[in-house]
Design a protein around this motif. Structure first.
Motif, PDB file in Angstrom:
ATOM      1  N   GLU A 103       0.827  -1.209   0.000  1.00 25.75           N
ATOM      2  CA  GLU A 103       0.000   0.000   0.000  1.00 25.75           C
ATOM      3  C   GLU A 103       0.864   1.263   0.000  1.00 25.75           C
ATOM      4  O   GLU A 103       0.530   2.246  -0.648  1.00 25.75           O
ATOM      5  CB  GLU A 103      -0.919   0.004   1.225  1.00 25.75           C
ATOM      6  CG  GLU A 103      -1.939  -1.120   1.223  1.00 25.75           C
ATOM      7  CD  GLU A 103      -2.797  -1.095   2.471  1.00 25.75           C
ATOM      8  OE1 GLU A 103      -2.654  -0.136   3.264  1.00 25.75           O
ATOM      9  OE2 GLU A 103      -3.605  -2.019   2.655  1.00 25.75           O
ATOM     10  N   GLY A 104       1.945   1.213   0.739  1.00 28.14           N
ATOM     11  CA  GLY A 104       2.831   2.375   0.794  1.00 28.14           C
ATOM     12  C   GLY A 104       2.363   3.426   1.776  1.00 28.14           C
ATOM     13  O   GLY A 104       1.182   3.765   1.835  1.00 28.14           O
ATOM     14  N   ALA A 105       3.265   3.889   2.599  1.00 26.93           N
ATOM     15  CA  ALA A 105       2.990   4.961   3.557  1.00 26.93           C
ATOM     16  C   ALA A 105       4.322   5.550   3.990  1.00 26.93           C
ATOM     17  O   ALA A 105       5.371   4.896   3.896  1.00 26.93           O
ATOM     18  CB  ALA A 105       2.219   4.432   4.766  1.00 26.93           C
ATOM     19  N   VAL A 106       4.283   6.778   4.460  1.00 28.13           N
ATOM     20  CA  VAL A 106       5.493   7.464   4.906  1.00 28.13           C
ATOM     21  C   VAL A 106       5.348   7.772   6.392  1.00 28.13           C
ATOM     22  O   VAL A 106       4.322   8.301   6.834  1.00 28.13           O
ATOM     23  CB  VAL A 106       5.718   8.769   4.122  1.00 28.13           C
ATOM     24  CG1 VAL A 106       6.890   9.553   4.704  1.00 28.13           C
ATOM     25  CG2 VAL A 106       5.977   8.461   2.658  1.00 28.13           C
ATOM     26  N   TYR A 107       6.378   7.423   7.145  1.00 23.53           N
ATOM     27  CA  TYR A 107       6.397   7.745   8.568  1.00 23.53           C
ATOM     28  C   TYR A 107       6.832   9.194   8.743  1.00 23.53           C
ATOM     29  O   TYR A 107       7.821   9.637   8.149  1.00 23.53           O
ATOM     30  CB  TYR A 107       7.378   6.823   9.305  1.00 23.53           C
ATOM     31  CG  TYR A 107       7.708   7.286  10.708  1.00 23.53           C
ATOM     32  CD1 TYR A 107       6.772   7.180  11.732  1.00 23.53           C
ATOM     33  CD2 TYR A 107       8.960   7.840  11.001  1.00 23.53           C
ATOM     34  CE1 TYR A 107       7.077   7.616  13.014  1.00 23.53           C
ATOM     35  CE2 TYR A 107       9.272   8.268  12.286  1.00 23.53           C
ATOM     36  CZ  TYR A 107       8.325   8.155  13.287  1.00 23.53           C
ATOM     37  OH  TYR A 107       8.619   8.591  14.554  1.00 23.53           O
ATOM     38  N   VAL A 108       6.090   9.948   9.558  1.00 25.38           N
ATOM     39  CA  VAL A 108       6.426  11.341   9.840  1.00 25.38           C
ATOM     40  C   VAL A 108       6.699  11.474  11.332  1.00 25.38           C
ATOM     41  O   VAL A 108       5.774  11.404  12.151  1.00 25.38           O
ATOM     42  CB  VAL A 108       5.295  12.297   9.409  1.00 25.38           C
ATOM     43  CG1 VAL A 108       5.629  13.726   9.819  1.00 25.38           C
ATOM     44  CG2 VAL A 108       5.079  12.218   7.900  1.00 25.38           C
ATOM     45  N   SER A 109       7.963  11.662  11.661  1.00 29.23           N
ATOM     46  CA  SER A 109       8.344  11.876  13.058  1.00 29.23           C
ATOM     47  C   SER A 109       7.952  13.276  13.486  1.00 29.23           C
ATOM     48  O   SER A 109       7.993  14.217  12.681  1.00 29.23           O
ATOM     49  CB  SER A 109       9.854  11.698  13.219  1.00 29.23           C
ATOM     50  OG  SER A 109      10.278  12.159  14.482  1.00 29.23           O
ATOM     51  N   PRO A 110       7.578  13.470  14.749  1.00 28.10           N
ATOM     52  CA  PRO A 110       7.285  14.821  15.205  1.00 28.10           C
ATOM     53  C   PRO A 110       8.515  15.711  15.340  1.00 28.10           C
ATOM     54  O   PRO A 110       8.390  16.932  15.412  1.00 28.10           O
ATOM     55  CB  PRO A 110       6.611  14.596  16.566  1.00 28.10           C
ATOM     56  CG  PRO A 110       7.088  13.273  17.022  1.00 28.10           C
ATOM     57  CD  PRO A 110       7.290  12.453  15.779  1.00 28.10           C
TER      58      PRO A 110
END
Length: 313
Positions: A103-110
């Motif tokens: 599916e694909g996704a990007v992790y976004v760190s705070p």
């Protein structure tokens, strides 16, 4: 006054830069973990990017007002874990699962991403530009006025990484003060460790829950060690609420999160102000810059609760 950013905090700077880069990679699903403000920033910025979906995992300590705001902005919100670290672990797992399923996704760190830091660094560019424009408008000869000190609240270290990057880019050898509260001083614990290793706090016990990272990114320790002039200011809950949050609410009709108040406390608390001025006695003609970083996790009910805890006892 980054509290005037659309999401209510400085994090819009970094998130705008990061999500623009994500868009170039053709990923339209982002998953973030947050104690509140980073989630609000990623959701606010993503609203301006067509078809970008946002999932935010927040810990159980997140204030209901923040959860409501996230959902009203269109984020899919999941509440998980006793602290941010637990919420972050789930966010990373979801991203891994999405990649495995195709599916694909990007992790976004705070806070722990170089793209965020570069976005945050623009605050220094703006201050330097302001000084230069002021000199031109007043038709004065260029002077040696400089940023004598920058005060910034520290949680996971993303904002401080950006400030140090901006100072390095603009060749300013300004003193930088890392401002934390008692019970959430993960930066000081790591920076002052004998071998410079990252120290993970057992937990967060502070009025400033948005500074609730039990450990900082290693990059902020490395960058701080490279920056020669620095200082630390560790404020109490009483310092932050009594002298800062109350003043802004009563005199400026602005409600501040205690996390934001940590950087302002050295100006409003006589005890901390004396320490700050002693550190800066050799730079009396230089500007003191305070990053009023913002934060949306505050309302009148919370203000009343803090008043009872820190002023009425």
């Amino acid at each position: 006054m980054d509290l005037l950013q659309p999401s209510g905090s400085f994090k819009d700077r970094g998130m705008a830069h990061l999500l623009t880069s994500v868009l170039k990679m053709h990923n339209i699903k982002v998953i973030s973990s947050s104690g509140g403000n980073a989630g609000l920033a990623v959701t606010t910025v993503a609203r301006n990017i067509p078809q970008m979906d946002v999932s935010v995992i927040v810990p159980e300590t997140t204030k209901p007002i923040v959860v409501e705001k996230l959902r009203s902005l269109g984020a899919e919100v999941t509440i998980h874990g006793k602290n941010w670290n637990a919420a972050d672990a789930l966010a990373r797992k979801w991203v891994d699962d999405a990649k495995k399923s195709g599916e694909g996704a990007v992790y976004v760190s705070p806070y722990d991403n170089p793209l965020l830091w570069t976005g945050h660094s623009t605050v220094i560019d703006e201050i330097v530009d302001f000084f230069e424009q002021t000199t031109v408008q007043q038709q004065e000869q260029p002077n040696n006025r400089k940023i004598g000190a920058v005060l910034a609240s520290v949680g996971g270290g993303g904002l401080l990484c950006g400030i140090l990057e901006g100072l390095e880019r603009n060749y300013h050898s300004s003193k930088v003060f890392a401002c934390e509260t008692e019970g959430a001083a993960s930066f000081a614990a790591s920076f002052n460790s004998p071998d410079g290793s990252i120290v993970c706090l057992d937990g967060i016990n502070s009025i400033a829950t948005s500074l609730g990272a039990t450990s900082v990114t290693p990059a902020v320790i490395q960058r701080s060690q490279r920056h020669r002039d620095r200082g630390e200011i560790n404020s109490s809950g009483e310092d932050v609420f009594s002298y800062v949050c109350t003043f802004f609410a009563q005199n400026l009709t602005i409600r501040l999160e205690p996390a934001c108040g940590a950087s302002l406390a050295p100006l409003y608390s006589a005890r901390l102000r004396e320490k700050l001025l002693e550190e800066l006695k050799d730079d009396e003609n230089s500007a003191i810059v305070v990053e009023v970083c913002g934060g949306s996790g505050v309302n009148l009910d919370l203000m009343r609760g803090w008043k009872e805890s820190y002023l009425d006892n």
